[in-house]
Design an enzyme around this catalytic site. Structure first.
Site, short mmCIF file in Angstrom:
data_model
loop_
_atom_site.label_atom_id
_atom_site.label_comp_id
_atom_site.label_asym_id
_atom_site.label_seq_id
_atom_site.Cartn_x
_atom_site.Cartn_y
_atom_site.Cartn_z
N ALA A 98 0.83 -1.21 0.00
CA ALA A 98 0.00 0.00 0.00
C ALA A 98 0.86 1.26 0.00
CB ALA A 98 -0.93 -0.01 1.20
N ASP A 137 3.75 1.63 -1.36
CA ASP A 137 4.31 1.81 -2.70
C ASP A 137 3.27 2.42 -3.64
OD1 ASP A 137 6.62 0.52 -1.74
OD2 ASP A 137 5.81 -1.44 -2.26
#
Length: 321
Positions: A260, A262
């Protein structure tokens, strides 16, 4: 698949591993149904950027094995330009994911001595960095090996010389180095970047004895032009020389939070390249992070811009926590 458009090119480098995850809830000791994929912070960002319409390039080392072939093929299939170095002397790294409970995920790494850990400055092709608008790096690569740290440092030097914006996600992994060992390396890289991302504990790691907001302000004084504090479902705040710009998060049904952060970074960087203001960048970043949490996988549910817009309309007002 969303095809990248020429809205600004991003280069990123790091280790991507083969990923094995259990499909069912429970320990791997009893799992019989497993799924094979890939995962790596930098390639996750590159794929998410490609989904958002940004041309992205990823560089990394993989072993001369079937898992390495899988890594290169999967990233390339998502429209990312791949600069893959096949290393016959080391294997492709492996990560395992299990879900002990419905609301938790455990990640196990088998990456010691992997091909990805053998990144070095010699792996950076001439012109590869100089030809982009933005270079994105993470602290994970910095903790893989001395040669990988040298690779990041060389990449930053080249980006600086070419006028390329450098972004850095602290992404501290305690399994790679203890806090005392990692601190000076991560702080040096953060202070040399233009935009820095991190969670509360990561910024506090850089500057012990300060809370997250104070640490972000302190980092801002050391060179970066933007410092972005990620708080997951509680939203995020961008610290700028002109002040702090907060943005609320979104309440969603969480399946898997791995990746998440990233997706959040990719959403934010796409806004930077769009020329969006801080509030708009954060809103898109929060939506991308929230959508990634709603399905299994490190990158598979990274949204397109159309999906971001649909989510924004369907979900209504964000929830502050």
């Amino acid at each position: 698949m969303s095809h990248a458009i020429d809205r600004g090119r991003v280069a990123t480098l790091g280790e991507t591993m083969a990923l094995v995850r259990s499909r069912d809830i429970g320990s791997l000791r009893h799992a019989s149904d497993l799924a094979l994929g890939i995962g790596g912070a930098e390639s996750n960002v590159a794929i998410a950027l490609s989904r958002l319409g940004v041309a992205a390039s990823w560089l990394g080392r993989v072993g001369d094995d079937s898992l390495g072939e899988r890594v290169l093929r999967e990233i390339r299939a998502e429209g990312v330009e791949v600069c893959g170095i096949v290393d016959a002397g080391a294997p492709t790294g492996l990560m395992l994911k299990e879900r002990p409970r419905a609301t938790s995920t455990r990640v196990l790494y088998y990456r010691a001595g992997s091909a990805g850990s053998r990144l070095s400055p010699a792996d950076l092709p001439g012109g590869w960095i100089e030809g982009v608008d933005l270079l994105h790096l993470t602290g994970i690569t910095a903790l893989l090996s001395e040669s990988a740290r040298e690779c990041l440092s060389s990449a930053i030097d080249r980006a600086r010389a070419a006028g390329v914006v450098v972004t850095f996600d602290i992404n501290y992994r305690s399994s790679l180095a203890d806090a005392a060992t990692a601190r000076p390396w991560l702080r040096d890289l953060a202070e040399r970047a233009d935009i820095v991302f991190g969670g509360p504990e990561e910024f506090e790691l850089l500057y012990p004895g300060t809370d997250a907001a104070a640490a972000c302000d302190r980092l801002l004084q050391q060179g970066p032009s933007e410092v972005v504090l990620k708080r997951g479902a509680d939203g995020a705040t961008t610290f700028l020389p002109t002040g702090a710009a907060p943005s609320p998060g979104f309440a969603v049904d969480v399946v898997d939070t791995v990746g998440a952060g990233d997706a959040f970074v990719a959403g934010y960087l796409s806004g930077v390249l769009d020329g969006s203001d801080a509030e708009s960048r954060l809103r898109r970043a929060n939506i991308c992070g929230a959508m990634l949490c709603m399905t299994p996988g490190d990158w598979e549910s990274s949204p397109t811009l159309r999906e971001v817009d649909r989510f924004s309309i369907a979900e209504g007002d964000p929830v502050l926590r």
